[in-house]
Scaffold this motif. Structure first.
Motif, PDB file in Angstrom:
ATOM      1  N   ALA A 131      -0.510  -5.131  -5.493  1.00  0.00           N
ATOM      2  CA  ALA A 131      -0.469  -5.283  -4.039  1.00  0.00           C
ATOM      3  C   ALA A 131      -1.277  -4.186  -3.369  1.00  0.00           C
ATOM      4  O   ALA A 131      -1.027  -3.010  -3.588  1.00  0.00           O
ATOM      5  N   PRO A 132      -2.261  -4.569  -2.556  1.00  0.00           N
ATOM      6  CA  PRO A 132      -3.027  -3.540  -1.831  1.00  0.00           C
ATOM      7  C   PRO A 132      -2.248  -3.069  -0.608  1.00  0.00           C
ATOM      8  O   PRO A 132      -2.049  -3.816   0.334  1.00  0.00           O
ATOM      9  N   LEU A 133      -1.774  -1.836  -0.663  1.00  0.00           N
ATOM     10  CA  LEU A 133      -1.012  -1.256   0.442  1.00  0.00           C
ATOM     11  C   LEU A 133      -1.777  -0.073   1.012  1.00  0.00           C
ATOM     12  O   LEU A 133      -2.481   0.628   0.300  1.00  0.00           O
ATOM     13  N   HIS A 162       1.885   2.355   4.176  1.00  0.00           N
ATOM     14  CA  HIS A 162       2.421   1.450   3.151  1.00  0.00           C
ATOM     15  C   HIS A 162       2.567   0.008   3.634  1.00  0.00           C
ATOM     16  O   HIS A 162       3.338  -0.754   3.074  1.00  0.00           O
ATOM     17  N   LYS A 163       1.846  -0.355   4.670  1.00  0.00           N
ATOM     18  CA  LYS A 163       1.836  -1.752   5.095  1.00  0.00           C
ATOM     19  C   LYS A 163       0.838  -2.503   4.213  1.00  0.00           C
ATOM     20  O   LYS A 163      -0.143  -1.931   3.756  1.00  0.00           O
ATOM     21  N   PRO A 164       1.073  -3.780   3.981  1.00  0.00           N
ATOM     22  CA  PRO A 164       0.113  -4.529   3.171  1.00  0.00           C
ATOM     23  C   PRO A 164      -1.225  -4.634   3.898  1.00  0.00           C
ATOM     24  O   PRO A 164      -1.269  -4.829   5.112  1.00  0.00           O
ATOM     25  N   LEU A 165      -2.297  -4.486   3.155  1.00  0.00           N
ATOM     26  CA  LEU A 165      -3.630  -4.612   3.741  1.00  0.00           C
ATOM     27  C   LEU A 165      -3.933  -6.088   3.970  1.00  0.00           C
ATOM     28  O   LEU A 165      -3.646  -6.921   3.105  1.00  0.00           O
ATOM     29  N   PRO A 166      -4.497  -6.427   5.113  1.00  0.00           N
ATOM     30  CA  PRO A 166      -4.838  -7.826   5.365  1.00  0.00           C
ATOM     31  C   PRO A 166      -5.899  -8.310   4.375  1.00  0.00           C
ATOM     32  O   PRO A 166      -6.723  -7.527   3.907  1.00  0.00           O
ATOM     33  N   THR A 179      -8.364  -9.955   4.950  1.00  0.00           N
ATOM     34  CA  THR A 179      -9.699  -9.931   5.540  1.00  0.00           C
ATOM     35  C   THR A 179     -10.369  -8.578   5.356  1.00  0.00           C
ATOM     36  O   THR A 179     -11.568  -8.452   5.592  1.00  0.00           O
ATOM     37  N   LYS A 180      -9.585  -7.561   4.939  1.00  0.00           N
ATOM     38  CA  LYS A 180     -10.160  -6.239   4.706  1.00  0.00           C
ATOM     39  C   LYS A 180     -11.122  -6.308   3.528  1.00  0.00           C
ATOM     40  O   LYS A 180     -10.941  -7.085   2.603  1.00  0.00           O
ATOM     41  N   ARG A 181     -12.104  -5.414   3.571  1.00  0.00           N
ATOM     42  CA  ARG A 181     -13.066  -5.415   2.478  1.00  0.00           C
ATOM     43  C   ARG A 181     -12.392  -4.986   1.179  1.00  0.00           C
ATOM     44  O   ARG A 181     -11.381  -4.316   1.185  1.00  0.00           O
ATOM     45  N   ARG A 182     -12.989  -5.379   0.094  1.00  0.00           N
ATOM     46  CA  ARG A 182     -12.459  -5.047  -1.218  1.00  0.00           C
ATOM     47  C   ARG A 182     -12.466  -3.540  -1.430  1.00  0.00           C
ATOM     48  O   ARG A 182     -13.405  -2.860  -1.070  1.00  0.00           O
ATOM     49  N   GLY A 183     -11.430  -3.012  -2.005  1.00  0.00           N
ATOM     50  CA  GLY A 183     -11.360  -1.591  -2.292  1.00  0.00           C
ATOM     51  C   GLY A 183     -10.896  -0.737  -1.138  1.00  0.00           C
ATOM     52  O   GLY A 183     -10.902   0.481  -1.243  1.00  0.00           O
ATOM     53  N   ALA A 184     -10.480  -1.338  -0.032  1.00  0.00           N
ATOM     54  CA  ALA A 184     -10.008  -0.562   1.119  1.00  0.00           C
ATOM     55  C   ALA A 184      -8.706   0.142   0.743  1.00  0.00           C
ATOM     56  O   ALA A 184      -7.880  -0.395   0.014  1.00  0.00           O
ATOM     57  N   LEU A 185      -8.528   1.353   1.225  1.00  0.00           N
ATOM     58  CA  LEU A 185      -7.335   2.132   0.931  1.00  0.00           C
ATOM     59  C   LEU A 185      -6.413   2.264   2.134  1.00  0.00           C
ATOM     60  O   LEU A 185      -5.239   2.600   1.980  1.00  0.00           O
ATOM     61  N   PHE A 186      -6.940   2.018   3.333  1.00  0.00           N
ATOM     62  CA  PHE A 186      -6.176   2.213   4.560  1.00  0.00           C
ATOM     63  C   PHE A 186      -6.303   0.973   5.440  1.00  0.00           C
ATOM     64  O   PHE A 186      -7.319   0.294   5.420  1.00  0.00           O
ATOM     65  N   CYS A 187      -5.272   0.735   6.254  1.00  0.00           N
ATOM     66  CA  CYS A 187      -5.288  -0.445   7.115  1.00  0.00           C
ATOM     67  C   CYS A 187      -6.055  -0.197   8.409  1.00  0.00           C
ATOM     68  O   CYS A 187      -6.479  -1.144   9.059  1.00  0.00           O
ATOM     69  N   SER A 188      -6.243   1.075   8.774  1.00  0.00           N
ATOM     70  CA  SER A 188      -6.946   1.371  10.021  1.00  0.00           C
ATOM     71  C   SER A 188      -7.550   2.771   9.948  1.00  0.00           C
ATOM     72  O   SER A 188      -7.222   3.567   9.058  1.00  0.00           O
ATOM     73  N   ASP A 189      -8.420   3.069  10.901  1.00  0.00           N
ATOM     74  CA  ASP A 189      -8.995   4.409  10.979  1.00  0.00           C
ATOM     75  C   ASP A 189      -7.920   5.440  11.297  1.00  0.00           C
ATOM     76  O   ASP A 189      -7.986   6.578  10.840  1.00  0.00           O
ATOM     77  N   TYR A 190      -6.931   5.047  12.080  1.00  0.00           N
ATOM     78  CA  TYR A 190      -5.831   5.943  12.420  1.00  0.00           C
ATOM     79  C   TYR A 190      -5.120   6.416  11.148  1.00  0.00           C
ATOM     80  O   TYR A 190      -4.889   7.607  10.955  1.00  0.00           O
ATOM     81  N   CYS A 191      -4.774   5.468  10.275  1.00  0.00           N
ATOM     82  CA  CYS A 191      -4.074   5.814   9.035  1.00  0.00           C
ATOM     83  C   CYS A 191      -4.954   6.669   8.128  1.00  0.00           C
ATOM     84  O   CYS A 191      -4.475   7.622   7.513  1.00  0.00           O
TER      85      CYS A 191
END
Length: 98
Positions: A57-59, A64-68, A70-82
């Motif tokens: 699960a990509p979190l 620790h929210k699940p990544l959407p 639509t996010k690019r592959r390999g993303a580690l964060f859900c937003s720039d804020y995080c």
């Protein structure tokens, strides 16, 4: 229990993750997560997750929210804020590694 933890539990539960997975990710007992979900009315929706989906699960590393999806592959964060908050909090750890 902080408001942020409640939001994380609600988000993971909406994505139909089991209590044990949520507890492991947030450092809580599965029974605690179950009790919170029942009291607050956090219901699961959709199809059950397979074992592979739960393990991979990509979190977001920070919230620790699940990544959407639509996010690019390999993303580690859900937003720039995080991303910014995580790097600021782990600045000392990052400096030791280099």
């Amino acid at each position: 229990m902080t408001e942020q933890q409640l939001e994380q539990i609600a988000a993971l539960r909406r994505e139909n993750y089991p209590y044990s997975f949520i507890g492991r990710e947030l450092g809580l007992s599965p029974n605690t997560v179950k009790s919170i979900c029942q009291r607050k009315g956090f219901a699961a929706s959709g199809a059950r997750k397979t074992k592979a989906e739960k393990q991979n699960a990509p979190l977001c590393r920070y919230c620790h929210k699940p990544l959407p999806e639509t996010k690019r592959r390999g993303a580690l964060f859900c937003s720039d804020y995080c991303r910014t908050k995580w790097y600021r909090e782990n600045r000392k750890v990052m400096a030791i590694r280099t």
